[in-house]
Write a protein that holds these residues in place. Structure first.
Motif, PDB file in Angstrom:
ATOM      1  N   UNK A  85       0.829  -1.349   0.068  1.00  0.00           N
ATOM      2  CA  UNK A  85       0.040   0.062  -0.048  1.00  0.00           C
ATOM      3  C   UNK A  85       0.968   1.122  -0.031  1.00  0.00           C
ATOM      4  N   UNK A  86       0.394   2.342  -0.859  1.00  0.00           N
ATOM      5  CA  UNK A  86       1.261   3.560  -0.972  1.00  0.00           C
ATOM      6  C   UNK A  86       1.127   4.397   0.315  1.00  0.00           C
ATOM      7  N   UNK A  87       0.098   4.166   0.964  1.00  0.00           N
ATOM      8  CA  UNK A  87      -0.231   4.938   2.230  1.00  0.00           C
ATOM      9  C   UNK A  87       0.998   4.467   3.342  1.00  0.00           C
ATOM     10  N   UNK A  88       1.470   5.852   3.723  1.00  0.00           N
ATOM     11  CA  UNK A  88       2.485   5.388   4.929  1.00  0.00           C
ATOM     12  C   UNK A  88       1.853   5.362   6.045  1.00  0.00           C
ATOM     13  N   UNK A  89       2.334   4.664   7.031  1.00  0.00           N
ATOM     14  CA  UNK A  89       1.800   4.277   8.552  1.00  0.00           C
ATOM     15  C   UNK A  89       1.133   5.178   9.185  1.00  0.00           C
ATOM     16  N   UNK A  90       1.633   6.445   9.035  1.00  0.00           N
ATOM     17  CA  UNK A  90       0.944   7.575   9.896  1.00  0.00           C
ATOM     18  C   UNK A  90      -0.378   7.776   8.938  1.00  0.00           C
ATOM     19  N   UNK A  91      -0.207   7.872   7.725  1.00  0.00           N
ATOM     20  CA  UNK A  91      -1.549   8.024   6.806  1.00  0.00           C
ATOM     21  C   UNK A  91      -2.657   7.006   7.167  1.00  0.00           C
ATOM     22  N   UNK A  92      -2.189   6.019   7.105  1.00  0.00           N
ATOM     23  CA  UNK A  92      -3.060   4.634   7.517  1.00  0.00           C
ATOM     24  C   UNK A  92      -3.861   5.005   8.901  1.00  0.00           C
ATOM     25  N   UNK A  93      -3.009   5.606   9.877  1.00  0.00           N
ATOM     26  CA  UNK A  93      -3.520   5.696  11.135  1.00  0.00           C
ATOM     27  C   UNK A  93      -4.725   6.942  11.182  1.00  0.00           C
ATOM     28  N   UNK A  94      -4.203   7.944  10.194  1.00  0.00           N
ATOM     29  CA  UNK A  94      -5.247   8.872  10.020  1.00  0.00           C
ATOM     30  C   UNK A  94      -6.625   8.554   9.393  1.00  0.00           C
ATOM     31  N   UNK A  95      -6.477   7.884   8.122  1.00  0.00           N
ATOM     32  CA  UNK A  95      -7.500   7.300   7.513  1.00  0.00           C
ATOM     33  C   UNK A  95      -8.396   6.388   8.578  1.00  0.00           C
ATOM     34  N   UNK A  96      -7.648   5.581   9.383  1.00  0.00           N
ATOM     35  CA  UNK A  96      -8.619   4.728  10.277  1.00  0.00           C
ATOM     36  C   UNK A  96      -9.603   5.964  11.346  1.00  0.00           C
ATOM     37  N   UNK A 125     -15.670  -0.054  13.621  1.00  0.00           N
ATOM     38  CA  UNK A 125     -15.889   0.210  12.604  1.00  0.00           C
ATOM     39  C   UNK A 125     -14.721   0.808  11.857  1.00  0.00           C
ATOM     40  N   UNK A 126     -13.845   1.724  12.201  1.00  0.00           N
ATOM     41  CA  UNK A 126     -12.760   2.464  11.711  1.00  0.00           C
ATOM     42  C   UNK A 126     -11.616   1.446  11.287  1.00  0.00           C
ATOM     43  N   UNK A 127     -11.316   0.799  12.539  1.00  0.00           N
ATOM     44  CA  UNK A 127     -10.337  -0.368  12.678  1.00  0.00           C
ATOM     45  C   UNK A 127     -10.682  -1.404  11.596  1.00  0.00           C
ATOM     46  N   UNK A 128     -11.888  -1.825  11.854  1.00  0.00           N
ATOM     47  CA  UNK A 128     -12.358  -3.098  11.048  1.00  0.00           C
ATOM     48  C   UNK A 128     -12.406  -2.827   9.420  1.00  0.00           C
ATOM     49  N   UNK A 129     -12.709  -1.674   9.195  1.00  0.00           N
ATOM     50  CA  UNK A 129     -12.982  -1.203   7.570  1.00  0.00           C
ATOM     51  C   UNK A 129     -11.592  -1.340   7.156  1.00  0.00           C
ATOM     52  N   UNK A 130     -10.616  -0.511   7.695  1.00  0.00           N
ATOM     53  CA  UNK A 130      -9.156  -0.602   7.347  1.00  0.00           C
ATOM     54  C   UNK A 130      -8.539  -2.016   7.213  1.00  0.00           C
ATOM     55  N   UNK A 131      -8.859  -2.807   8.087  1.00  0.00           N
ATOM     56  CA  UNK A 131      -8.013  -4.143   8.096  1.00  0.00           C
ATOM     57  C   UNK A 131      -8.601  -5.007   6.870  1.00  0.00           C
TER      58      UNK A 131
END
Length: 320
Positions: A85-96, A125-131
């Motif tokens: 995934x091109x998202x950085x870990x920080x960006x992934x947390x922000x999306x979550x 929902x936020x964590x589950x959707x990203x996972x």
């Protein structure tokens, strides 16, 4: 009749689709696996420096592996590394966090849930959707990689038989194959250009992608480089084995399709029945809820359902 369970389901589906929308808006079509030109060639065609392209792809490849040690992010980071995934870990947390906030807002407007329930459900929902999104991305990428690998091995064999060295054969695969295999082999070609050993680059890719057939390819190349032999003949046999395994795997999936759908139905139907009963007649279990045996019985039913899911999974999960 209470429609709140359906509202929760609709909100979760909307949040799940929102992840893909955010990803495509930020990174565009360059991250789509079905692109005709692989991402590495697309970046090179834009006029970017080859070394900078290599650094960009390498940074995307390694960024999530560094955050796997964090307990909360470990499952997400492992899937993100596999999916590249091109998202950085920080960006992934922000999306979550953003998805959790959106879920909380939608539940505030469309449901009558209390504040603690809204906070808990929105977090899940936020964590589950990203996972789930990362799991689907990783599964799709690995499946496509496995499907492309026999063609890549055959292309390497033809290149070796006409006299090209192995590094040149890797470069030909990088130019001819689409993503995800094209960019991965392109990184190997670029790393060998800048001095890294091809076997080392191939071993790192096999460890990262975690495809069994790619590990076989890595072992075959390492053995040939240390003990000698006709690499073209070795890879030709390996390519035939990989293609035969892939055909057998699809045949097994076709044969077990009915059993797999039956397993899903038997696992999900009791839960759907409980939801529908509570929606159509909320006080259906009111007479037995006060019984001291209600909670133990509910726990026992949950354990039996879990055992059913495990055994149905074992019965249809045939290794090829």
């Amino acid at each position: 009749m209470s429609f709140e369970p359906f509202i929760y389901a609709i909100i979760f589906v909307g949040v799940l689709l929102m992840v893909e929308g955010i990803y495509l808006v930020i990174f565009g079509k360059s991250v789509r696996l079905e692109g005709k030109v692989n991402r590495r060639l697309e970046l090179l065609e834009k006029g970017e420096d080859p070394e900078e392209v290599l650094n960009t792809l390498r940074r995307e490849r390694e960024q999530h592996r560094e955050s796997i040690s964090l307990p909360i992010l470990a499952p997400l980071s492992a899937k993100a590394a596999q999916a590249n995934i091109a998202f950085t870990p920080a960006a992934l947390v922000m999306v979550m966090v953003f998805l959790g906030v959106m879920s909380f807002v939608m539940m505030t407007f469309f449901t009558g849930a209390t504040l603690p329930i809204r906070l808990g459900v929105s977090t899940v929902m936020g964590y589950g959707a990203v996972f789930i999104w990362l799991s689907n991305k990783a599964k799709a990428r690995i499946s496509l990689f496995e499907e492309q690998l026999p063609d890549a091995v055959e292309l390497i064999v033809r290149s070796l038989r006409v006299g090209h060295p192995f590094s040149s054969a890797i470069n030909i695969v990088a130019q001819e194959m689409p993503d995800p295999l094209g960019s991965e082999f392109g990184m190997i070609a670029d790393e060998s250009t800048y001095g890294m050993d091809v076997n080392e680059s191939l071993a790192k890719m096999a460890e990262r992608v975690n495809v069994q057939d790619l590990m076989f390819l890595t072992v075959a190349v390492n053995i040939q480089s240390t003990s000698g032999g006709n690499l073209a003949e070795i890879l030709d046999g390996l390519g035939k084995v990989i293609r035969s395994r892939f055909k057998l795997f699809r045949r097994v999936r076709a044969i077990t399709a009915e059993a797999r759908w039956s397993g899903w139905f038997l696992s999900i139907f009791p839960l759907l029945a409980i939801v529908l009963i509570n929606v159509m007649q909320p006080d259906y279990y009111a007479a037995v809820k006060e019984s001291p045996y209600f909670v133990p019985a509910a726990v026992a039913v949950g354990v039996l359902l879990l055992i059913n899911v495990i055994f149905m999974r074992i019965m249809v999960n045939i290794k090829v």
